[in-house]
Write a protein that holds these residues in place. Structure first.
Motif, PDB file in Angstrom:
ATOM      1  N   SER A  44     -15.026   6.963  13.415  1.00 61.37           N
ATOM      2  CA  SER A  44     -15.005   6.836  14.626  1.00 61.37           C
ATOM      3  C   SER A  44     -15.661   7.040  15.438  1.00 61.37           C
ATOM      4  CB  SER A  44     -13.702   5.865  14.510  1.00 61.37           C
ATOM      5  OG  SER A  44     -13.085   7.017  15.083  1.00 61.37           O
ATOM      6  N   GLY A  45     -15.144   9.382  14.770  1.00 60.84           N
ATOM      7  CA  GLY A  45     -15.656   9.572  15.620  1.00 60.84           C
ATOM      8  C   GLY A  45     -14.872  10.352  16.452  1.00 60.84           C
ATOM      9  N   ARG A  46     -13.199   9.607  15.621  1.00 58.42           N
ATOM     10  CA  ARG A  46     -12.374   9.847  17.029  1.00 58.42           C
ATOM     11  C   ARG A  46     -11.621  11.553  16.818  1.00 58.42           C
ATOM     12  NH1 ARG A  46     -11.764   4.844  17.484  1.00 58.42           N
ATOM     13  NH2 ARG A  46     -10.061   4.606  15.535  1.00 58.42           N
ATOM     14  N   LEU A  47     -11.670  11.399  15.452  1.00 65.25           N
ATOM     15  CA  LEU A  47     -11.734  12.994  14.705  1.00 65.25           C
ATOM     16  C   LEU A  47     -13.301  13.456  13.735  1.00 65.25           C
ATOM     17  CD1 LEU A  47      -8.568  12.508  13.099  1.00 65.25           C
ATOM     18  CD2 LEU A  47      -8.467  13.801  14.714  1.00 65.25           C
ATOM     19  N   SER A  48     -12.888  14.930  13.833  1.00 64.53           N
ATOM     20  CA  SER A  48     -13.866  15.560  13.041  1.00 64.53           C
ATOM     21  C   SER A  48     -13.276  16.601  12.162  1.00 64.53           C
ATOM     22  CB  SER A  48     -14.663  15.944  13.689  1.00 64.53           C
ATOM     23  OG  SER A  48     -15.088  15.040  14.745  1.00 64.53           O
ATOM     24  N   ILE A  49     -13.886  17.087  11.072  1.00 64.40           N
ATOM     25  CA  ILE A  49     -13.732  18.486  10.120  1.00 64.40           C
ATOM     26  C   ILE A  49     -13.280  19.012  11.145  1.00 64.40           C
ATOM     27  CG2 ILE A  49     -14.597  19.586   7.895  1.00 64.40           C
ATOM     28  CD1 ILE A  49     -14.484  16.840   7.324  1.00 64.40           C
ATOM     29  N   GLY A  50     -12.285  19.765  10.296  1.00 62.23           N
ATOM     30  CA  GLY A  50     -11.487  20.911  11.723  1.00 62.23           C
ATOM     31  C   GLY A  50     -10.633  20.426  12.483  1.00 62.23           C
ATOM     32  N   MET A  77       0.451  -1.632  -0.418  1.00 62.88           N
ATOM     33  CA  MET A  77      -0.261   0.343   0.173  1.00 62.88           C
ATOM     34  C   MET A  77       1.097   1.620   0.027  1.00 62.88           C
ATOM     35  SD  MET A  77      -3.139   1.081   2.807  1.00 62.88           S
ATOM     36  CE  MET A  77      -3.741  -0.299   2.286  1.00 62.88           C
ATOM     37  N   LYS A  78       0.515   2.596  -1.240  1.00 67.76           N
ATOM     38  CA  LYS A  78       1.362   3.771  -1.450  1.00 67.76           C
ATOM     39  C   LYS A  78       0.649   4.576   0.457  1.00 67.76           C
ATOM     40  CE  LYS A  78       0.746   3.249  -5.789  1.00 67.76           C
ATOM     41  NZ  LYS A  78       0.405   4.143  -7.206  1.00 67.76           N
ATOM     42  N   ALA A  79       2.162   5.105   0.646  1.00 63.73           N
ATOM     43  CA  ALA A  79       2.001   5.874   1.761  1.00 63.73           C
ATOM     44  C   ALA A  79       0.452   7.129   2.054  1.00 63.73           C
ATOM     45  CB  ALA A  79       3.605   7.402   1.779  1.00 63.73           C
ATOM     46  N   HIS A  80       0.165   7.719   0.629  1.00 61.94           N
ATOM     47  CA  HIS A  80      -0.977   8.410   0.787  1.00 61.94           C
ATOM     48  C   HIS A  80      -2.208   7.286   1.228  1.00 61.94           C
ATOM     49  CE1 HIS A  80      -1.722   7.093  -3.925  1.00 61.94           C
ATOM     50  NE2 HIS A  80      -2.575   7.236  -3.170  1.00 61.94           N
ATOM     51  N   GLU A  81      -1.869   6.622   0.704  1.00 60.29           N
ATOM     52  CA  GLU A  81      -2.983   5.241   0.413  1.00 60.29           C
ATOM     53  C   GLU A  81      -3.224   4.782   2.225  1.00 60.29           C
ATOM     54  OE1 GLU A  81      -3.819   3.001  -3.458  1.00 60.29           O
ATOM     55  OE2 GLU A  81      -2.580   2.402  -1.909  1.00 60.29           O
ATOM     56  N   THR A  82      -2.349   4.933   3.180  1.00 57.57           N
ATOM     57  CA  THR A  82      -1.820   4.442   4.408  1.00 57.57           C
ATOM     58  C   THR A  82      -2.427   5.651   5.386  1.00 57.57           C
ATOM     59  OG1 THR A  82      -0.220   2.846   3.841  1.00 57.57           O
ATOM     60  CG2 THR A  82      -0.362   4.360   6.109  1.00 57.57           C
ATOM     61  N   VAL A  83      -2.513   7.007   4.897  1.00 56.78           N
ATOM     62  CA  VAL A  83      -2.501   8.141   5.734  1.00 56.78           C
ATOM     63  C   VAL A  83      -4.222   8.584   5.746  1.00 56.78           C
ATOM     64  CG1 VAL A  83      -1.860  10.015   5.911  1.00 56.78           C
ATOM     65  CG2 VAL A  83      -0.709   8.978   5.067  1.00 56.78           C
ATOM     66  N   MET A  84      -4.271   8.219   3.906  1.00 59.23           N
ATOM     67  CA  MET A  84      -5.512   8.100   4.007  1.00 59.23           C
ATOM     68  C   MET A  84      -7.192   7.097   4.772  1.00 59.23           C
ATOM     69  SD  MET A  84      -8.294  10.093   1.991  1.00 59.23           S
ATOM     70  CE  MET A  84      -8.192  10.894   0.714  1.00 59.23           C
ATOM     71  N   GLY A  85      -6.132   5.510   4.940  1.00 59.34           N
ATOM     72  CA  GLY A  85      -7.115   4.701   5.544  1.00 59.34           C
ATOM     73  C   GLY A  85      -7.195   4.823   7.031  1.00 59.34           C
ATOM     74  N   TRP A  86      -5.462   5.878   7.412  1.00 60.41           N
ATOM     75  CA  TRP A  86      -6.484   6.038   8.636  1.00 60.41           C
ATOM     76  C   TRP A  86      -6.972   7.362   9.241  1.00 60.41           C
ATOM     77  CZ3 TRP A  86      -5.102  10.747  11.262  1.00 60.41           C
ATOM     78  CH2 TRP A  86      -4.446  10.677  13.371  1.00 60.41           C
ATOM     79  N   VAL A  87      -7.208   8.375   8.204  1.00 58.69           N
ATOM     80  CA  VAL A  87      -8.095   9.469   8.199  1.00 58.69           C
ATOM     81  C   VAL A  87      -9.236   9.008   9.056  1.00 58.69           C
ATOM     82  CG1 VAL A  87      -8.480  11.127   7.469  1.00 58.69           C
ATOM     83  CG2 VAL A  87      -6.319  11.271   7.917  1.00 58.69           C
ATOM     84  N   THR A  88     -10.014   8.030   7.414  1.00 57.50           N
ATOM     85  CA  THR A  88     -11.053   7.528   7.176  1.00 57.50           C
ATOM     86  C   THR A  88     -11.410   7.057   7.994  1.00 57.50           C
ATOM     87  OG1 THR A  88     -10.876   7.344   4.657  1.00 57.50           O
ATOM     88  CG2 THR A  88     -12.902   6.158   5.585  1.00 57.50           C
ATOM     89  N   ALA A  89     -10.457   6.093   8.676  1.00 55.11           N
ATOM     90  CA  ALA A  89     -10.955   5.145  10.367  1.00 55.11           C
ATOM     91  C   ALA A  89     -11.132   6.018  11.324  1.00 55.11           C
ATOM     92  CB  ALA A  89     -10.036   3.563  10.326  1.00 55.11           C
ATOM     93  N   GLU A  90     -10.574   7.310  11.582  1.00 56.44           N
ATOM     94  CA  GLU A  90     -10.892   8.349  13.217  1.00 56.44           C
ATOM     95  C   GLU A  90     -12.089   9.076  12.407  1.00 56.44           C
ATOM     96  OE1 GLU A  90      -8.319   8.235  15.328  1.00 56.44           O
ATOM     97  OE2 GLU A  90      -7.837   6.473  14.316  1.00 56.44           O
ATOM     98  N   LEU A  91     -12.255   8.772  11.375  1.00 55.13           N
ATOM     99  CA  LEU A  91     -13.638   9.745  11.041  1.00 55.13           C
ATOM    100  C   LEU A  91     -14.703   8.737  11.083  1.00 55.13           C
ATOM    101  CD1 LEU A  91     -12.228  12.167   6.979  1.00 55.13           C
ATOM    102  CD2 LEU A  91     -12.807  13.183   9.884  1.00 55.13           C
TER     103      LEU A  91
END
Length: 234
Positions: A17-23, A1-15
């Motif tokens: 789960s509610g652990r992260l939100s827009i902003g 998996m490419k680095a940006h896919e890894t980061v995108m996957g992590w951000v998506t999972a965090e969003l």
């Protein structure tokens, strides 16, 4: 998996789960690289990709607006993809006109009563009525007007697609307008048509608004079809 896919996957999972939100801010570069088990160099490349896609915004300095912040600008990624499709001629501007007709007439036919989009659209028309308005500013307001109208149906994907479409053809639209033999006359006609469309929307005449929008879009495309000699008439 490419680095940006890894980061995108992590951000998506965090969003999700509610652990992260827009902003929200992403963790610092070092902490995030350690969390995702990627090098800091790979992480920087990944963050540049995500910023181009409108997923994040990075700012230097200090304060609440600095650092890496999660944003919601999907139209940025869509516009970038459309730019490439247009550049390779896989998609032609006639195709975009057809998609605009589908989106805008559907939005008009399914418009909700009331809503702040009407007030915002009216304010844009007031600015477009200013005399001696430069063509560049007129077209920017024109694009914003159509995007605002598309919000009337309450479907955020429609307005997002509209925003991306208008952004991707902005340069082409400006070139066409500048090549018209009598832009002031054309601008006056467009203003009149805009007011007529908004009047139908305000009156709750969905079918009438959709019909005026169709005539408005098709009419301008026919008027400018000969400007780009390589593009056929619809």
């Amino acid at each position: 998996m490419k680095a940006h896919e890894t980061v995108m996957g992590w951000v998506t999972a965090e969003l999700q789960s509610g652990r992260l939100s827009i902003g929200d801010h992403l963790p610092g570069e070092r902490a995030l690289a350690e969390t995702l088990h990627v090098s800091r160099g790979s992480l920087r490349e990944a963050l540049r990709v995500l910023e181009a896609l409108g997923t994040i915004r990075t700012s230097t300095g200090s304060g609440p607006r600095s650092g890496t912040i999660i944003t919601a600008a999907p139209e940025q990624a869509l516009a970038l993809a459309l730019d490439m499709q247009l550049a390779t001629r896989h998609v032609e501007h006639a195709h975009i006109v057809e998609v605009r007709l589908l989106l805008e007439t559907w939005a008009a036919e399914h418009a909700h009563e009331g809503g702040s989009d009407r007030a915002a659209a009216a304010q844009l028309l007031e600015r477009m009525d200013e005399p001696d308005l430069p063509v560049e500013e007129f077209l920017q307001l024109d694009a914003a007007f159509h995007v605002e109208l598309s919000r009337a149906a309450g479907n955020p994907l429609i307005s997002t697609l509209m925003d991306a479409l208008r952004t991707s053809i902005a340069d082409h639209t400006l070139a066409r307008a500048r090549s018209l033999p009598d832009w002031p006359t054309t601008a006056a006609r467009l203003r009149s048509e805009h007011h007529g469309i908004l009047e139908r929307v305000r009156a709750g005449d969905r079918e009438g608004a959709a019909g005026l929008l169709r005539n408005h879009i098709e009419g301008y495309y026919r008027e400018t079809a000969d400007v780009d000699t390589g593009e056929p008439r619809p």
